[in-house]
Design an enzyme around this catalytic site. Structure first.
Site, short mmCIF file in Angstrom:
data_model
loop_
_atom_site.label_atom_id
_atom_site.label_comp_id
_atom_site.label_asym_id
_atom_site.label_seq_id
_atom_site.Cartn_x
_atom_site.Cartn_y
_atom_site.Cartn_z
N ASP A 40 -2.15 -0.75 5.79
CA ASP A 40 -2.47 -0.21 7.12
C ASP A 40 -3.97 -0.10 7.38
OD1 ASP A 40 -2.78 1.87 5.20
OD2 ASP A 40 -2.56 3.38 6.77
N ASP A 86 0.87 -1.17 0.00
CA ASP A 86 0.00 0.00 0.00
C ASP A 86 0.91 1.23 0.00
OD1 ASP A 86 -2.37 1.65 0.49
OD2 ASP A 86 -1.63 1.80 2.54
N ASP A 138 -0.16 5.16 0.90
CA ASP A 138 -0.41 6.12 1.97
C ASP A 138 -0.51 5.41 3.33
OD1 ASP A 138 -1.29 8.78 0.41
OD2 ASP A 138 -2.14 7.04 -0.62
#
Length: 231
Positions: free
Chosen positions: A178, A12, A14
């Protein structure tokens, strides 16, 4: 020397590779002011991240009463225009990212980015930070096109993670993210997943359902080795 247990890693962007909330928060606030809304604290903009820029802005607008669809669309376009010109002002890689990417490359690991940020933005930010060369592909929220429902096939849909696995050779792959979007997409693709507790988690990290949770990026490689030895 024991072979590294994964042929490929998907990341991922961001809140996982890059700390982007300041630039994203500035773009949201630019749009909010244009729409006559109050700005949000840039620090609290972390809580809005997840699912892409459109969802991020929608959360901020809805928290202040919302907008008709056509007015929101114009505000969203204004946000994207602003972000396009200011997407790497304060954005930085998390500590240990550059070193770990070099280490993984030296181990022969093939790497990909899978983000809900539009692909063009993701490539632009990674290029400005001199990280784009580490990845064989960058799959954005708009890269897979739209499904029958007219929505982009983005995380939590597994299609982007599956595409990343294909682009990196269809070997044994793991994913790190996240959010619930990341974990659900990885699970749907049948890929082991690491949760980045240092990121913008949309629920407590140990409740995301990942195989392992790390508190900093330098913990990634040992965590992947642990997952590999246990499987």
């Amino acid at each position: 020397m024991q072979k590294f247990p994964f042929d490929a890693i998907g990341f991922d962007l961001d809140g996982t590779l890059l700390d982007t909330f300041r630039d994203l928060g500035a773009a949201v606030n630019h749009a909010l002011v244009l729409g006559g809304f109050a700005e949000v604290s840039v620090e609290t903009s972390k809580d809005l991240i997840g699912g892409g820029a459109k969802i991020m802005l929608a959360r901020a607008v809805d928290a202040q009463g919302g907008l008709p669809a056509d007015e929101f669309k114009q505000l969203y376009k204004a946000m994207l225009t602003y972000y396009s010109a200011h997407n790497a002002i304060h954005t930085v890689p998390y500590p240990g990212v550059r070193e770990a990417l070099v280490d993984l490359a030296n181990k022969g690991v093939r790497m990909a980015v899978v983000t809900n940020k539009f692909e063009g933005f993701a490539r632009d930010v990674l290029s400005q930070l001199d990280l784009i060369g580490a990845f064989e592909t960058v799959i954005g929220g708009d890269s897979m096109g739209k499904g029958e429902d007219g929505q982009f096939l983005a995380k939590p849909h597994p299609a982007p993670v599956i595409a990343a696995r294909e682009a990196t050779g269809n070997g044994h792959m793991a994913f790190i993210g996240d959010s619930t979007y990341d974990v659900r997409a990885a699970r749907g693709a049948g890929v082991p997943v690491v949760a980045a507790a240092y990121g913008y988690c949309d629920m407590p990290p140990h409740e995301l359902g990942a195989d392992v949770v790390i508190d900093s990026f330098p913990e990634l490689i040992p965590a992947l080795e642990a997952i590999g030895s246990a499987s």
